[in-house]
Every structure is written in structure tokens, then in C-alpha cells.
Enzyme design. Sequence first.
Site, PDB file in Angstrom:
ATOM      1  N   MET A   1       6.349  26.276  33.641  1.00 20.29           N
ATOM      2  CA  MET A   1       5.858  27.632  33.323  1.00 20.29           C
ATOM      3  C   MET A   1       5.515  27.763  31.842  1.00 20.29           C
ATOM      4  O   MET A   1       5.649  26.818  31.071  1.00 20.29           O
ATOM      5  CB  MET A   1       6.902  28.666  33.703  1.00 20.29           C
ATOM      6  CG  MET A   1       6.861  29.067  35.155  1.00 20.29           C
ATOM      7  SD  MET A   1       7.986  30.448  35.442  1.00 20.29           S
ATOM      8  CE  MET A   1       7.433  30.965  37.064  1.00 20.29           C
TER       9      MET A   1
ATOM     10  N   GLY B   1      10.851  12.227  28.010  1.00 18.16           N
ATOM     11  CA  GLY B   1      10.133  10.955  27.825  1.00 18.16           C
ATOM     12  C   GLY B   1       8.823  10.885  28.586  1.00 18.16           C
ATOM     13  O   GLY B   1       8.433   9.817  29.081  1.00 18.16           O
TER      14      GLY B   1
ATOM     15  N   ARG C   1       0.194  -2.466  30.596  1.00 17.53           N
ATOM     16  CA  ARG C   1       1.465  -2.913  30.006  1.00 17.53           C
ATOM     17  C   ARG C   1       2.574  -2.974  31.072  1.00 17.53           C
ATOM     18  O   ARG C   1       3.761  -2.868  30.772  1.00 17.53           O
ATOM     19  CB  ARG C   1       1.871  -1.962  28.877  1.00 17.53           C
ATOM     20  CG  ARG C   1       1.051  -2.154  27.618  1.00 17.53           C
ATOM     21  CD  ARG C   1       1.394  -1.127  26.546  1.00 17.53           C
ATOM     22  NE  ARG C   1       0.805   0.175  26.841  1.00 17.53           N
ATOM     23  CZ  ARG C   1       1.483   1.291  27.103  1.00 17.53           C
ATOM     24  NH1 ARG C   1       2.785   1.267  27.108  1.00 17.53           N
ATOM     25  NH2 ARG C   1       0.861   2.417  27.363  1.00 17.53           N
TER      26      ARG C   1
ATOM     27  N   THR D   1       6.000  44.511  27.215  1.00 19.01           N
ATOM     28  CA  THR D   1       7.045  45.493  26.919  1.00 19.01           C
ATOM     29  C   THR D   1       6.780  46.164  25.570  1.00 19.01           C
ATOM     30  O   THR D   1       6.887  47.387  25.427  1.00 19.01           O
ATOM     31  CB  THR D   1       8.411  44.760  26.843  1.00 19.01           C
ATOM     32  OG1 THR D   1       8.550  43.978  28.021  1.00 19.01           O
ATOM     33  CG2 THR D   1       9.565  45.728  26.710  1.00 19.01           C
TER      34      THR D   1
ATOM     35  N   ILE E   1      11.084  33.397  28.738  1.00 13.87           N
ATOM     36  CA  ILE E   1      11.247  31.932  28.700  1.00 13.87           C
ATOM     37  C   ILE E   1      10.075  31.260  28.008  1.00 13.87           C
ATOM     38  O   ILE E   1      10.147  30.106  27.636  1.00 13.87           O
ATOM     39  CB  ILE E   1      11.421  31.325  30.113  1.00 13.87           C
ATOM     40  CG1 ILE E   1      10.163  31.541  30.972  1.00 13.87           C
ATOM     41  CG2 ILE E   1      12.675  31.837  30.789  1.00 13.87           C
ATOM     42  CD1 ILE E   1      10.115  30.667  32.228  1.00 13.87           C
ATOM     43  N   ASP E   2       8.958  31.990  27.830  1.00 15.69           N
ATOM     44  CA  ASP E   2       7.712  31.346  27.369  1.00 15.69           C
ATOM     45  C   ASP E   2       7.712  30.962  25.890  1.00 15.69           C
ATOM     46  O   ASP E   2       6.897  30.149  25.462  1.00 15.69           O
ATOM     47  CB  ASP E   2       6.510  32.269  27.632  1.00 15.69           C
ATOM     48  CG  ASP E   2       6.332  32.569  29.104  1.00 15.69           C
ATOM     49  OD1 ASP E   2       6.801  31.767  29.934  1.00 15.69           O
ATOM     50  OD2 ASP E   2       5.729  33.613  29.435  1.00 15.69           O
TER      51      ASP E   2
END
Length: 324
Positions: A170, A186, A212, A105, A127-128
Amino acid sequence: MKRIAVFTSGGDAPGMNACIRAVVRGAVYHGLEVFGIRRGYSGMINGDIFQMSSHSVSNIVQRGGTILKSARSKEFMTPEGRAKAYDQLQKFGIEGLVAIGGNGTFTGATLFYDEYGIPTVGAPGTIDNDLYGTDYTIGFDTAVNTALEAIDKIRDTADSHDRIFFIEVMGRDSGYIAIQSGIAGGAELVMVPEVLTPISEVVETLKSGWSRQKASSIIVVAEGEEEGNATEISEKIRQQVESDIDMRVTTLGHIQRGGIPTAYDRILASRLGLGALEGLMSGEKNVMAGIVNNELVYTPFKDTIRLPKPINEDLLRMVKILSV
Ligand code: F6P
């Protein structure tokens, strides 16, 4: 300046509506006439332009997507396309633009200014979170929370079945969504394009978990990861570990682009929308409004386009420590 227009362009992002609202209400407050352009540069070329009022943006602060719709216009990248867009703006007497979008843009806006002298101030909507000149972009926080909700759900089933899940998020070439959702969820490992994670390191992480008695693991993969997409990575892993290991892949995709914006995104979008408008009114051009260290700043488009926005590599180190 008496008449301005606002538009959204590129991939939509939750919070864009709150940003449009801030631009429109800010313009009304300051006594400007404000127009909306539908479908970004495509609508500019086609003259899909209409006058907006305070009422046009009622009841949208909480809505995902963009009421102005969005598009990625190839035609605007041609001189002929920009000429048509200029004619339309002339027809409506529009003297300045607020563009809500990302690098594509802002590249278009820079070319447009060089050729026709129409000033644009940008608000970072993607959103990136890949734009230099702002700590966070509009939509990023919501996308992270959407990814996190999915990761939490996948963890339940991963745990029930003792499975390894590769979850692809994304971000295009950026690992921001991966790293933030991975930490909050997590994850045992986060793979991002900015830092090479060899397959051998993924195998090591899994093996160390098994030693573990860790029965399930979550690996968050950013879509731009160098080793490939989540499916390709899981296949590479399968070749290096016992064949009966139970692995699944989930690609979250466009759900990360939709949904009700978080409070954080609505507030950020409101600040950036008003900041972009007031910047335009005070003579700023070819800059993006951003929030850095809680202060409103304007960064030239050429820098937001050119300069990288590095991730904090210490966060990746933290993921490793916390998954022990
Ligand atoms: O830039 C936002 C984004 O969602 C990226 O994360 C992704 O790579 C791309 O857009 C997807 O684009 P499209 O919606 O055109 O498939």
C-alpha cells in the site's frame, strides 16, 4: 480552553490508540474536559460524542485499529455537513479539536476553521508516511514491518520454486512503504510512483539476475506505481521474456493497516498526541504536530496538504547495488 475533543479520521493506522491515549491522559493531566468523537467527521455530524476519562483509554496502547473508529465522510465536505457538525460541537461546548488522520482530515479541519473558527491541531495518522512536516507518520513503521514479514515468507517459497514474485504494497501515491520494506526484505527491485521505472529496466534486472544464476527474485511494487498494479506489471513482463518463466503476484492489501503497533509507533504516537494537545492549549490552530529530526514541530495544514514529501532516491540506487 476548557473542553476539547479528539477523533480519528480517514484510513486507520496502528498506533492511533496510543495517540488517543496521549491526548486524553494529557488533557486530564492539564485539567481539561475531554470528549471522544466516534467515526471522525461522520460522528461529529451525527453527535456521536461522549466524555472520556483517564480510564476510557486504559489498556489500549498496544491495540491496533482505533477505539474511536474511523470513516471518510463525504457529508463533511459539504457546507451543510459542516453546519451540522458545528451545531453538535456547540451542544457539547467543545472549543478545540485534536484530529488524528491524514490530508483529507486536515483539509476538512481547515474548511471548518475558516467557517466556524473552531481550532484544530492534527496528529499525522496514516500508514502511507506521505505527510510533509513529519519524518514519520503514526502506523508507517508497523505497516513496513507487516509487509516485511510477508516478504520474508514469500522469499522462502520463491526460493524453493525458483520463482519471481511481484509483491504489491500500500501507500496510495507514495512509495515509502515499498522502499523501506523492499530494502529490509532484500528485494531485487522496488517500483515507486515517485520515480519512473520502465518495464525494460525490470526485464534487464531479471535477465542480469539469471545471467548470475539467480533463480528467484522479489520485486516490490507500490500500489500507486505508474506502470500499473503488480498483476498488470507481471503481464507486461511476461510479454517480454520467455513464456515459461514462473511468476506469481501477491497483493498484501489491508493486512498492512492492522496489527499490534511497534514500539516505535507507540512512542511516536504518544509524542504526537501530547504534542498536538499541548499545541492546541497554547493557541496553535490549523497545524499538524510532527517530529522532524527528533524535534516536535508544528506545520500549517496548508503545507502538509500542498507540499510533496519526496522519497530519498539514493535508497533506490542502493537497492540496485545491493541486489547485484
Ligand atoms: O491511506 C491509507 C491507505 O491504506 C492507502 O495506503 C490505500 O490506498 C487506502 O488507504 C485504501 O483505502 P480503503 O481502506 O478505503 O480501501
